[in-house]
Design a protein around this motif. Sequence first.
Motif, short mmCIF file in Angstrom:
data_model
loop_
_atom_site.label_atom_id
_atom_site.label_comp_id
_atom_site.label_asym_id
_atom_site.label_seq_id
_atom_site.Cartn_x
_atom_site.Cartn_y
_atom_site.Cartn_z
N GLY A 139 0.84 -1.20 0.00
CA GLY A 139 0.00 0.00 0.00
C GLY A 139 0.87 1.24 0.00
O GLY A 139 2.03 1.21 -0.43
N HIS A 140 0.31 2.32 0.52
CA HIS A 140 1.02 3.60 0.46
C HIS A 140 2.40 3.55 1.12
O HIS A 140 3.40 3.95 0.53
CB HIS A 140 0.18 4.70 1.11
CG HIS A 140 -0.97 5.12 0.28
ND1 HIS A 140 -2.27 4.80 0.55
CD2 HIS A 140 -1.00 5.84 -0.87
CE1 HIS A 140 -3.06 5.30 -0.37
NE2 HIS A 140 -2.32 5.93 -1.25
N VAL A 141 2.42 3.07 2.36
CA VAL A 141 3.71 3.07 3.08
C VAL A 141 4.64 2.03 2.46
O VAL A 141 5.81 2.32 2.17
CB VAL A 141 3.52 2.79 4.58
CG1 VAL A 141 4.88 2.75 5.29
CG2 VAL A 141 2.63 3.85 5.23
N GLY A 142 4.11 0.80 2.24
CA GLY A 142 4.96 -0.28 1.75
C GLY A 142 5.62 0.03 0.42
O GLY A 142 6.82 -0.17 0.24
N VAL A 193 5.43 -7.69 -0.93
CA VAL A 193 4.39 -8.72 -0.79
C VAL A 193 3.04 -8.09 -0.46
O VAL A 193 2.99 -7.17 0.36
CB VAL A 193 4.71 -9.66 0.40
CG1 VAL A 193 3.81 -10.89 0.37
CG2 VAL A 193 6.16 -10.05 0.44
N ASP A 194 1.99 -8.60 -1.08
CA ASP A 194 0.64 -8.14 -0.71
C ASP A 194 -0.34 -9.27 -1.00
O ASP A 194 -0.03 -10.17 -1.78
CB ASP A 194 0.25 -6.88 -1.49
CG ASP A 194 -0.81 -6.05 -0.78
OD1 ASP A 194 -0.46 -5.00 -0.21
OD2 ASP A 194 -1.99 -6.47 -0.78
N VAL A 195 -1.52 -9.19 -0.38
CA VAL A 195 -2.55 -10.20 -0.69
C VAL A 195 -3.22 -9.93 -2.02
O VAL A 195 -3.77 -10.84 -2.64
CB VAL A 195 -3.70 -10.25 0.36
CG1 VAL A 195 -3.37 -11.19 1.49
CG2 VAL A 195 -4.09 -8.89 0.85
N GLY A 203 10.14 -1.18 16.24
CA GLY A 203 9.19 -0.50 15.38
C GLY A 203 9.59 0.92 15.02
O GLY A 203 10.37 1.57 15.74
N MET A 204 9.04 1.37 13.89
CA MET A 204 9.28 2.75 13.45
C MET A 204 8.15 3.65 13.90
O MET A 204 6.99 3.38 13.61
CB MET A 204 9.37 2.79 11.92
CG MET A 204 9.76 4.14 11.35
SD MET A 204 8.58 5.49 11.53
CE MET A 204 7.29 4.96 10.42
N ALA A 205 8.49 4.69 14.61
CA ALA A 205 7.51 5.71 14.97
C ALA A 205 8.22 6.99 15.40
O ALA A 205 7.94 8.08 14.91
CB ALA A 205 6.60 5.24 16.10
#
Length: 312
Positions: A11-14, A32-34, A142-144
Amino acid sequence: MRNKITVIGAGHVGESVAFNCARMGLGDVVLVDVVEGMPQGKALDMFESSPVEGFDSNIIGTNFYSDTEGSDIIVMTAGLPRKPGMSRDDLLYKNLEIVEDCIGHAAAGSPDAIIIMVTNPLDAMCEAARRVTGFPRERVFGMAGILDSARMRSFIALELGVSVKDTHAFVLGGHGDTMVPLARYSTVAGIPITKLIPEDRVEAIIERTRKGGGEIVALLKTGSAYYAPALAVAEMVDAILNDRHKILPCAAFLQGEYGINDLYVGVPIQLGRKGMEKIVEIDLTDDENEALQKSAAAVKELIDLFPQKAPA
Ligand code: TXD
């Protein structure tokens, strides 16, 4: 041999993480995505841009985890993003399911990988990934904080009309409304912002930082931020794969540090080729510490909502 970076969720971030990593020459990328065809199409488009930019990374899209085997890094972005009016915590149950499924599959084929979580609610999803993989905390974080700090830096630069490059900002705590932007440790060319910006304006910057994600969600109406989040992830991938020993604010599993036990909370950590090399502890005032503990308690509330699993 080139490093292998798996990005789950196209999606957008990936997609932006994949493109940044490829452009920065950090390694070969598997997206990778579904959704069938979508990651393949995006990856091919990115690969076809490589002659123009001149990067050598190979990029493929897939719907199968077998293509991710032997990854050095797994970046997890799959999940639902927020819609206007939703808090990050509203995403808990759906994204928990997605994280357990995706990370379970990906980690099985890449038992030595370092996992960077992005899916919200971030700190809770880090814990889900740690539990499902059984990986040590050095390899699941994690990233934040980089994103939250970048937002604060942007607002400081706007306020003073200075280069963003001169700014440094410090944000601790969970990635949510209780995050703890620390003005005392935020500087412009080494000078604390508390000496350069009046108190009420510092407070306004802190408030805007806390609500930075929501500000963008409200404007976009569908989906959430991705340019800044994706570059923040790429900075982590770069710090790890290039063994930079860089100190960056990330969600890390604390075991006694900052007086917090067995919880993911945003703190400064040092990143290198083995993953998290150390957690940097700084002195906090009573007020700052209270805010951090409150933020940690908010993360714990979410973890306590995880469905209890019967022992295997
Ligand atoms: O600071 C941070 N950590 C964050 C977190 C900053 C920005 C976005 N943040 C969170 O990342 C956000 O709240 C979401 O939970 C994730 C992903 O956000 P994004 O904006 O990329 O969402 P999209 O565009 O909806 O993309 C999600 C993709 C989409 O292509 C789905 O098809 C895919 O995830 N998806 C899956 N892929 C693989 N496997 C499964 N099961 C799956 N389910 C959904």
